[in-house]
Design an enzyme around this catalytic site. Structure first.
Site, PDB file in Angstrom:
ATOM      1  CG  HIS A  36      -1.073   3.606   4.913  1.00  0.00           C
ATOM      2  ND1 HIS A  36      -2.264   3.056   5.348  1.00  0.00           N
ATOM      3  CD2 HIS A  36      -0.415   2.611   4.264  1.00  0.00           C
ATOM      4  CE1 HIS A  36      -2.330   1.782   4.971  1.00  0.00           C
ATOM      5  NE2 HIS A  36      -1.225   1.496   4.311  1.00  0.00           N
ATOM      6  CG  ASP A  52      -3.866   5.142   7.481  1.00  0.00           C
ATOM      7  OD1 ASP A  52      -2.649   4.951   7.721  1.00  0.00           O
ATOM      8  OD2 ASP A  52      -4.457   4.561   6.555  1.00  0.00           O
ATOM      9  CB  SER A  68      -0.938   0.016   1.217  1.00  0.00           C
ATOM     10  OG  SER A  68      -0.209  -0.126   2.413  1.00  0.00           O
TER      11      SER A  68
END
Length: 392
Positions: A368, A365, A37
Site C-alpha cells: 500500500h 507497507d 484497500s
C-alpha cells in the site's frame, strides 16, 4: 464579403468548440466508489469494531499511514466549497470477480467483491442521474488470491459498469492497476512471481483498454493510474520521494470481510463467553455481527488469519489481564469485563510499531502507498475530474 465569410467561419468554429466542451463537461454532485484497500476509508474498520487494520500503526480505517486519495479528494472539494457527496463502498481485500461461483475453496465463499459491494450499496441507496461511479479493483485477484484469469476480472468490471449505467448513473470512471511487481512485497518478500505479476497486470490494463473501446466514451472513461505511478517514480525526487521500492512499515496486511470457522468457547478466567460464529447448519455471521471476543478468537486462532505471514504481524493481540486486575475492575465498575468495551480496548496491544517517520517513502507497507503518495495521486485525479466533469 470575404471578411463576413471569415467571421462566420470563426463563429461556427467557436460555437462548435463550446458545444464540444459542453458535451464533455458532465454535471456531477455525487461520487460512488467501489474498490479495495486502496480506496477503503473505514468500511472494514467499522465492521471489525476497530480491530482491522490495526491502529496504530495504520491510520484509522485506512491502509496507509494517513489519509488516502478519497480523503484528499473530499478535502479538495471542501476547499473549493463544492457540495459534493462521496459514498464509498470499497473494502480492504475485495476482489473484482466473485470466485465463490468458480471454486469450492472456502476462501472464495467469504471474501468480498465488486458484485457484493454493489449489492450492499443498493440495500440502502440507488444510483442517481448525477452520479459519478468509480471502479478500482483487480489487484487482489492477482496478488492476494493468485488468479491469472483477466477475462473473469474484465467481466466483473464490465458488469459493474452496466449495473451503474442501467441503474441511472450519469458517468463511470474505471481506474486501471499499476504494475504489481513494483511493490515491496514483490521485490523483497516474494520475488518468485515478479515476472508473472508484471505480465498479468500489463495484460489487465491492455484488456481494460479494449473493454473501454466497447463503451460510450462520453459516459465511461479510464483513468490511467499505471502511467501516473510510473511517471511519479521517474520523477520521484522532484516530488519529494527518496525511497520508491521499500516499505516504511514492514508488516503486511490481507483482509477477509466475511469469515467461517468452528464453534468454540472463549474463556476469560471465571467468565465464559459462548459463541458460534459458524455453524454448518446456518449461514455464517457477517463480520460486523461478531463481538470483540469472537473477533479476537477468530483473528488469533483461525488458520486463515493466524498462519498467514502477511496478516499475522499486523493483527492486534489480546493481552491477558491478571485475575486481580479483572476482579478489581468488576468490583469498581459493577459490571462484567466482557460487557465493557473501553476496558477491552485498554487490554489490546497492537502488534507492529509505527515507524518514527515515513517521509520520502512511496510505499507505506508491502503493498500500500503512503499518504504522501495518495496525495499526489489525488491531485492528479482531481485535475482529471475538473477536465471532464462539472462538479457541484
Amino acid at each position: 464579403m470575404k471578411k463576413l465569410i471569415k467571421l462566420s467561419v470563426i463563429a461556427v468554429f467557436l460555437f462548435s468548440a463550446i458545444q464540444l466542451s459542453a458535451k464533455e463537461q458532465v454535471s456531477i454532485n455525487r461520487i460512488v466508489i467501489f474498490g479495495d484497500s486502496l480506496s477503503d476509508t473505514g468500511k472494514m474498520y467499522k465492521k471489525t469494531k476497530g480491530w482491522l487494520p490495526s491502529s496504530p500503526p495504520y491510520y484509522t480505517g485506512r491502509f496507509s499511514d494517513g489519509p488516502v486519495w478519497v480523503d484528499y479528494i473530499k478535502e479538495a472539494f471542501q476547499k473549493k466549497a463544492i457540495d459534493l457527496t462521496i459514498i464509498n463502498e470499497s473494502e480492504g481485500g475485495a476482489t473484482a470477480a466473485a470466485y465463490e461461483k468458480e471454486s469450492y475453496n472456502p476462501t472464495y465463499q467469504v471474501i468480498n467483491n465488486l458484485e457484493h459491494e454493489v449489492e450492499q450499496f443498493l440495500e440502502h441507496d440507488k444510483f442517481q442521474t448525477s452520479d459519478l461511479v468509480i471502479i478500482w479493483a483487480g489487484a487482489n485477484d492477482y496478488v492476494t488470491n493468485n488468479w491469472r484469469d483477466t477475462d473473469r476480472v474484465m467481466l466483473a468490471i464490465d458488469r459493474t459498469i452496466s449495473q451503474a449505467l442501467i441503474g441511472g448513473a450519469a458517468q463511470v470512471l474505471v481506474i486501471n492497476i499499476p504494475k504489481l511487481n513494483i511493490t515491496p512485497f514483490s521485490i523483497y518478500y516474494d520475488n518468485t512471481q515478479s515476472a508473472d505479476l508484471e505480465n498479468v497486470s500489463t495484460k489487465h490494463n491492455q484488456e481494460l483498454i479494449r473493454l473501454m473501446s466497447t463503451r460510450n466514451p462520453d459516459k465511461v472513461r479510464l483513468f490511467d493510474v499505471a502511467s501516473e505511478l510510473k511517471e511519479i517514480i521517474q520523477n520521484a525526487s522532484s516530488l519529494g520521494f527518496t525511497n520508491i521500492d521499500q516499505a516504511c512499515y514492514t508488516k503486511g496486511y490481507i483482509w477477509r470481510p466475511f469469515i467461517k470457522g468452528k464453534s468454540k468457547q472463549f474463556a476469560h478466567s471465571e467468565s465464559l463467553i459462548q459463541y458460534d460464529y459458524y455453524d454448518w447448519r446456518t449461514e455464517p455471521k457477517k463480520m460486523e455481527e461478531l463481538n470483540r471476543y469472537e473477533l479476537q478468537e477468530l483473528f488469533e486462532n483461525d488458520p486463515s488469519f493466524s498462519e498467514n505471514p502477511m496478516l499475522h504481524d499486523a493483527l492486534p493481540s489480546q493481552q491477558q489481564m491478571s485475575f486481580q486486575q479483572r476482579d478489581s475492575f468488576n468490583r469498581n465498575s459493577g459490571s462484567k469485563l466482557k460487557d465493557d468495551e473501553s476496558t477491552m480496548a485498554r487490554s489490546i496491544d497492537i502488534a507492529g510499531n509505527a515507524p518514527d517517520s515515513c517521509d520520502g517513502y512511496l510505499f507505506w507497507d508491502k503493498v500500500h502507498p503512503t499518504t504522501a503518495a495518495h496525495k499526489v495521486l489525488a491531485d492528479r485525479l482531481y485535475s482529471f475530474f475538473e477536465q471532464h466533469y462539472t462538479l457541484h
